[in-house]
Motif scaffolding. Sequence first.
Motif, short mmCIF file in Angstrom:
data_model
loop_
_atom_site.label_atom_id
_atom_site.label_comp_id
_atom_site.label_asym_id
_atom_site.label_seq_id
_atom_site.Cartn_x
_atom_site.Cartn_y
_atom_site.Cartn_z
N UNK A 15 56.09 86.18 -22.09
CA UNK A 15 57.07 87.10 -22.69
C UNK A 15 58.44 86.42 -22.77
N UNK A 16 59.26 86.95 -23.67
CA UNK A 16 60.58 86.36 -23.87
C UNK A 16 61.41 86.35 -22.60
N UNK A 17 61.31 87.41 -21.78
CA UNK A 17 62.12 87.48 -20.57
C UNK A 17 61.74 86.38 -19.58
N UNK A 18 60.48 85.92 -19.61
CA UNK A 18 60.08 84.85 -18.71
C UNK A 18 60.60 83.49 -19.20
N UNK A 19 60.91 83.39 -20.47
CA UNK A 19 61.58 82.19 -20.99
C UNK A 19 63.07 82.23 -20.63
N UNK A 20 63.64 83.41 -20.77
CA UNK A 20 65.08 83.53 -20.55
C UNK A 20 65.48 83.33 -19.09
N UNK A 21 64.63 83.74 -18.14
CA UNK A 21 64.99 83.65 -16.73
C UNK A 21 65.31 82.22 -16.29
N UNK A 23 65.96 79.60 -18.17
CA UNK A 23 67.06 79.06 -18.98
C UNK A 23 68.40 79.57 -18.46
N UNK A 24 68.44 80.85 -18.12
CA UNK A 24 69.68 81.44 -17.60
C UNK A 24 70.07 80.82 -16.27
N UNK A 25 69.08 80.64 -15.40
CA UNK A 25 69.36 80.06 -14.09
C UNK A 25 69.91 78.64 -14.21
N UNK A 26 69.31 77.83 -15.08
CA UNK A 26 69.78 76.45 -15.28
C UNK A 26 71.20 76.44 -15.83
N UNK A 27 71.47 77.34 -16.77
CA UNK A 27 72.82 77.41 -17.36
C UNK A 27 73.85 77.83 -16.34
#
Length: 433
Positions: A15-21, A23-27
């Motif tokens: 799911x998209x939220x599992x991609x975003x998690x 990416x957000x943490x690294x950023x």
Amino acid sequence: MTDNTAPTRPPRAMPLREWLAPITLVTVLAALLGTMYLGYTADPEKHLHDFPIALVNQDVGDTVAGQPTNLGDQITTALGTEIPADKIDLRTVGLNEAQRQLQNGEVYGAIVIPGDFTKRVTILGTASIVPGDIERPIISVLTNPRAGTLAAQIMQTVADQAMTQVNTTVGTRLAAQVHTAIGDTPLSGAAQLQLTEPIDVVVTAYHPLPDGTGQGLAAFFYTLVLLIVGFSGAMMINSLVDASLGFVPAEYGPWHKTTATAPISRRRTLLIKWGIAAISAPLASAVFLGIAALLDMSLGRPLLLFLYGTLAITAIAITCLSVMAAFGTAGLMINLIVFVVLGIPSSSGTIPLEATPRWIADMAGFEPMHQIYLAVRAIVFFDGHLEAGLAQGLWMTLAGLAIGLILGATATHTYDLRGLYRLGRAPAPAGGH
């Protein structure tokens, strides 16, 4: 070994939220790293605050034109007025107290006005008119390289700026005194030059660093390896023990090995990890000490360094393991931020806290790496003096260890009491297999 290259069922789409998690943490991590590491190295002198310097005035004064005069007192007053109080903590103390503070790393340097300063200035003014051999009045600037290499450089810069102003002030006053005495009689070029810069500022290192100290950075890097082995060791112990007990698969390249899940409580699992960390700590500390000796590093008091290194590694590893036991996967990010991201900038090992932004300096009060650095620096550079930071480093390390033990014991015991078993499987009853 099981070959997992051919899955038995098609993989599900993420799911998209599992991609975003991730990416957000690294950023977020990148933003935090940039703020911490670039923020404290960009312009240390701009962020200067409360930089401690001792000022010693031993001048006994002299009689000038029939009037008692003490130029040392005048310079002391002028320095206190002209040096910005928000940047420099100028401490007017006696010579013995200045030496004590230098020996314990409490000040980064000292400005010393000798007892015959006024007399020498008076003689210099007379010598501009009457031929003869003279010695320029001296002000000594003592740097403290054992308190930090960059701190010693900043000390010298501050002293240079202050002494330039002092030279100008004293030179102007001396020139006026000479011209009053000789009227319109012209001075020689040498005499005019002498009056322009009458004071000889002598910069020396107080208790210079011995060989094998990496220009004063050895204590910081020794602290860094203690931190890394404690932090990374905890990560490895956590993964290997969990794999051995069957809570996660052990992966070897394209293969993985699964083990039957052991019926063991969270508390007992954490106790095993703590035990491995406690056994590993003195071995790692001994390895560091042996390698440092082979590399001819100046170790100060080796036995004390070994003992404190063991304590520091143990405290870091146990606290990291407790954080992961309490917070799970999120514990890895928490440990990374607390011990590494926030730790290095606030350690004071490379840039003194007084030359970092205040919000970074404030973190040193609780950040583990700063406490460890103070203790290691005291052992390596200050002969293990408690007043040089060993006392603070020792007690704060013990406090950190206590916090780790309490956190881990409380979290795992609470989870076990509430039936929050790992993988949903209850442990065997006490005494069971």
